[in-house]
Each structure stands twice: as structure tokens, then as C-alpha cells.
Design a protein around this motif. Structure first.
Motif, PDB file in Angstrom:
ATOM      1  N   TYR A  18      10.890  -4.668  21.382  1.00 27.11           N
ATOM      2  CA  TYR A  18      11.411  -5.399  21.930  1.00 27.11           C
ATOM      3  C   TYR A  18      13.613  -5.030  21.625  1.00 27.11           C
ATOM      4  O   TYR A  18      12.924  -4.374  20.484  1.00 27.11           O
ATOM      5  N   SER A 150      10.458 -10.417  16.738  1.00 21.24           N
ATOM      6  CA  SER A 150       9.057 -10.083  16.849  1.00 21.24           C
ATOM      7  C   SER A 150       8.531 -10.254  15.857  1.00 21.24           C
ATOM      8  O   SER A 150       7.488  -9.774  16.012  1.00 21.24           O
ATOM      9  N   ARG A 153       5.391 -12.654  17.485  1.00 24.17           N
ATOM     10  CA  ARG A 153       4.210 -11.624  18.095  1.00 24.17           C
ATOM     11  C   ARG A 153       3.122 -11.891  16.712  1.00 24.17           C
ATOM     12  O   ARG A 153       2.396 -11.753  17.181  1.00 24.17           O
ATOM     13  N   HIS A 204      20.086  -4.231  18.114  1.00 22.64           N
ATOM     14  CA  HIS A 204      20.213  -5.166  18.879  1.00 22.64           C
ATOM     15  C   HIS A 204      21.133  -5.429  19.687  1.00 22.64           C
ATOM     16  O   HIS A 204      21.723  -6.047  20.874  1.00 22.64           O
TER      17      HIS A 204
HETATM   18  O1  PMV Z   1      12.386  -8.653  15.923  1.00 19.18           O
HETATM   19  P1  PMV Z   1      13.556  -7.978  14.812  1.00 19.18           P
HETATM   20  O2  PMV Z   1      14.546  -7.679  15.646  1.00 19.18           O
HETATM   21  O3  PMV Z   1      12.851  -7.441  13.969  1.00 19.18           O
HETATM   22  O4  PMV Z   1      13.575  -6.222  15.748  1.00 19.18           O
HETATM   23  C1  PMV Z   1      12.248  -5.245  16.352  1.00 19.18           C
HETATM   24  C2  PMV Z   1      12.881  -4.423  16.730  1.00 19.18           C
HETATM   25  C3  PMV Z   1      11.151  -2.961  16.903  1.00 19.18           C
HETATM   26  O5  PMV Z   1      10.538  -3.123  15.702  1.00 19.18           O
HETATM   27  C4  PMV Z   1      12.502  -2.019  17.119  1.00 19.18           C
HETATM   28  C5  PMV Z   1      10.644  -3.118  18.149  1.00 19.18           C
HETATM   29  C6  PMV Z   1       9.643  -4.411  17.947  1.00 19.18           C
HETATM   30  O6  PMV Z   1       9.516  -4.685  19.547  1.00 19.18           O
HETATM   31  O7  PMV Z   1       9.334  -4.569  17.139  1.00 19.18           O
END
Ligand code: PMV
Length: 337
Positions: A18, A150, A153, A204
Motif C-alpha cells: 500500500y 496496513s 490486514r 503516502h
Molecule cells: O499502513 P501504513 O500507513 O503504516 O503504511 C504501510 C506502508 C508499507 O509498509 C510500506 C506498505 C504496506 O502495505 O505495508
């Protein structure tokens, strides 16, 4: 009355990452530009205890970072957690103050998704405090809104896909396969264990300024179904090629954003070269890299010890963490305070 509640939640490693919010959506809704696919990892986790009580005169948040004494959280990190706590206060009509204590089993802020395990554990502990009966879909949505997308998930067991959806109610994670489905391993190779310079939140917000961003989104239309297929067929050869492509593209976007973000260091490159070398000798290990310099080596469990022994000989490697696929967020009865 809310009860004291504790949750444990794993970090996850993204095979498809992501990176960037969907155009035209609000930041607070955390709707991604692209779907993502990950595996939960069992030895990188957060345990969080929450307690609402009239004994507390102010909100208190404590985090025990890996290998350090507990620290009281202040500033923007405090605001981020309290914004999420307030969501639960509002949902449950509660105005009691809270104490939150959190412990990480691994170095935070070094690109090992500490925010994913942290915010998913927090969300589950808050839901547990109010004895909310949430479906997995609802838990995934609430976790996504915590700030680290993320994290949504991490609440699902095993191999997981976060579907973009078209609004806040339809953007959540679902299972591709349970953890025991495939004996994969994720060897986290730590080449730097200090705070990273740029958060993924920042990444992001500038992703769309890269000239390669739109191209990546186009390429993902084909790559996402292929990664699903590689998991379903347990095809490491196919998966490996796809995850390396995806990680390189994410970093290409980051490096060409305005202002540019460079996460890799000398150690990152050393591990990448090492993997290319061992593959020539028939040992299958593939890299993926999140928002930091540390490398995740995806391999089969049967090759884990051998790869671990060899990678530790590299000049820049500080230590490694061996992981297997695992279940998602759970409530547990052992509280931290
Ligand atoms: O969910 P965030 O905002 O911490 O962003 C995650 C970004 C990555 O770890 C680089 C990609 C991912 O999908 O886990």
C-alpha cells in the motif's frame, strides 16, 4: 462499564504494498490507491492493555520500545492514539479517562510495520474494553481508520488481501489462505535499528508527485491477481519475482517523489546482492522492503536456518528475526498492568 482488556497483534509483511491514498478521498478515511497483499509474521508483535477508569485524571499512554524502559507518549503520537480512543468513547458513550500500555517485541520505526501491529492491537483492546461484538470486517474497518491503513490486514489470520473498496465501509481486509496453508518464512534482516527519517504517512502524502506513481497503479492490475495465484499454488519462484518487483517500484516512487525519500542504505544493497548470489547456487530467498532500510527475506521454512546463518556473516547485518505466518489479532487474558 468498560473492562480492562489486552490484545496481541502481529506485524505483517506486504507482498504487494500500500503506497498512497486514493485520489479524491479524504485522508481521515484511509482509502488506498491500490489493493495490497500480506502475510502476518509471528515474532514481530505488539501487546496492548487498555483501561478506562474514573481513577485516571488524564489520558496516559505508555510504550515500551524494544529493549528500552517504558516511555510516556506525548505530542503527535499521543494525539493519533487519542483520536482513535475518542472514536470508541463516542461509539460507546463513555467519558472516562484511559491508561494504555503497549509493548513491542521488535524495533519500532525501522520499517517493520510497528504501526500495523500497534494500531491493530490497540483497536482490538478498545473493542474488548467495551465488549463490542464485531465481525472481522468491522474490526478491519475500525483498525484501518486508526491511521496506519496496513494495520487492517493484521487482524485477519495468515495470508491477507486488503481490497480498496469504493468508500469507508467497503475498504477492508479478507483472508486469502490460513497461516498453516504454506510453510513460508520471513527472515527480517535488520541493518539499522534507529528511527527512520520519513514515516510512511509522509510517503503516502507525496506518492502522487512521482512521475512513476500512475504507472505503478497500472502495473498492479496484473500483479495483484498473480500474487494471489502464487500464494494459492504455493509457487515461491513466481511469488519471489513479483514481490521484488513490487518493492523496487514502491521505492522508485518514493525516491522520485517531491521531495524525494530514500529509505535504502548500504546494508539494504548488501542483502539484495547476497540474495542474487545465493539464488545462483539454488537457494531461494527473495527480498521485500517496507518504509525503512531493513530487508525481509521470503523463503521456505526448510531453507531458513541456512539463509539466516549466511546472511549474518554480512558486514552490515545487526541481527535477524525469524518469522512464520501466523494468526491475526486476538484478545488475551494476561494484562500488562
Ligand atoms: O499502513 P501504513 O500507513 O503504516 O503504511 C504501510 C506502508 C508499507 O509498509 C510500506 C506498505 C504496506 O502495505 O505495508
Amino acid at each position: 462499564m468498560p473492562v480492562k482488556a489486552t490484545a496481541i497483534s502481529p506485524a505483517n509483511i506486504a507482498f504487494i504494498k500500500y503506497w498512497g491514498r486514493k485520489e479524491g478521498t479524504e485522508d481521515k478515511d484511509v482509502i488506498p490507491s491500490n489493493g495490497s497483499i500480506s502475510m502476518n509474521i509471528d515474532n514481530c508483535y505488539t501487546v496492548t492493555t487498555t483501561e478506562f477508569s474514573s481513577r485516571y485524571k488524564e489520558d496516559e499512554i505508555w510504550i515500551q520500545f524494544f529493549g528500552q524502559n517504558p516511555q510516556r507518549v506525548t505530542g503527535s503520537q499521543f494525539e493519533r492514539v487519542i483520536a482513535h480512543v475518542n472514536r470508541f468513547r463516542q461509539l460507546n458513550n463513555c467519558d472516562l479517562k484511559i491508561k494504555v500500555v503497549s509493548e513491542n517485541s521488535f524495533p519500532s520505526d525501522a520499517g517493520i510495520a510497528a504501526s500495523a501491529s500497534g494500531f491493530s492491537a490497540l483497536t482490538m483492546a478498545l473493542a474488548g474494553a467495551f465488549k463490542m461484538k464485531l465481525k472481522l470486517k468491522e474490526l478491519s474497518i475500525l483498525t484501518r481508520l486508526a491511521g496506519s491503513g496496513s494495520a487492517c490486514r493484521s487482524v485477519i489470520d495468515g495470508f491477507v488481501e486488503w481490497r480498496v473498496g469504493y468508500n469507508s465501509e467497503t475498504s477492508y481486509a479478507i483472508q486469502i489462505a490460513p497461516p498453516e496453508f504454506w510453510d513460508l518464512a520471513d527472515l527480517v534482516v535488520v541493518v539499522k535499528d534507529e528511527k527512520k527519517e520519513f514515516s510512511s504517512l509522509h510517503g503516502h502524502s507525496v506518492a502522487h508527485t512521482s512521475p512513476f506513481y500512475k504507472r505503478r497503479l497500472e502495473l498492479l492490475k496484473k500483479r495483484i491477481p498473480l500474487v494471489r495465484k502464487a500464494i494459492n499454488k504455493k509457487d515461491l519462484f513466481l511469488l519471489g519475482e513479483l514481490i521484488e518487483e513490487d518493492a523496487v517500484e514502491l521505492h522508485l516512487v518514493a525516491m522520485s517523489s517531491k521531495p524525494p525519500i530514500f529509505y535504502w542504505n548500504e546494508g539494504t544493497m548488501e542483502v539484495i546482492h547476497f540474495l542474487r548470489q545465493i539464488r545462483k547456487n539454488g537457494l531461494l530467498g527473495y527480498f521485500t522492503i517496507d518504509a525503512g532500510p531493513n530487508v525481509h527475506i521470503i523463503c521456505l521454512q526448510k531453507d531458513l536456518e541456512k539463509i539466516d546463518k549466511e546472511v549474518k556473516r554480512l558486514k552490515n547485518v545487526l541481527f535477524t528475526i525469524k518469522n512464520s505466518p501466523c494468526v491475526g489479532t486476538r484478545l488475551i487474558s494476561k494484562h500488562l498492568f
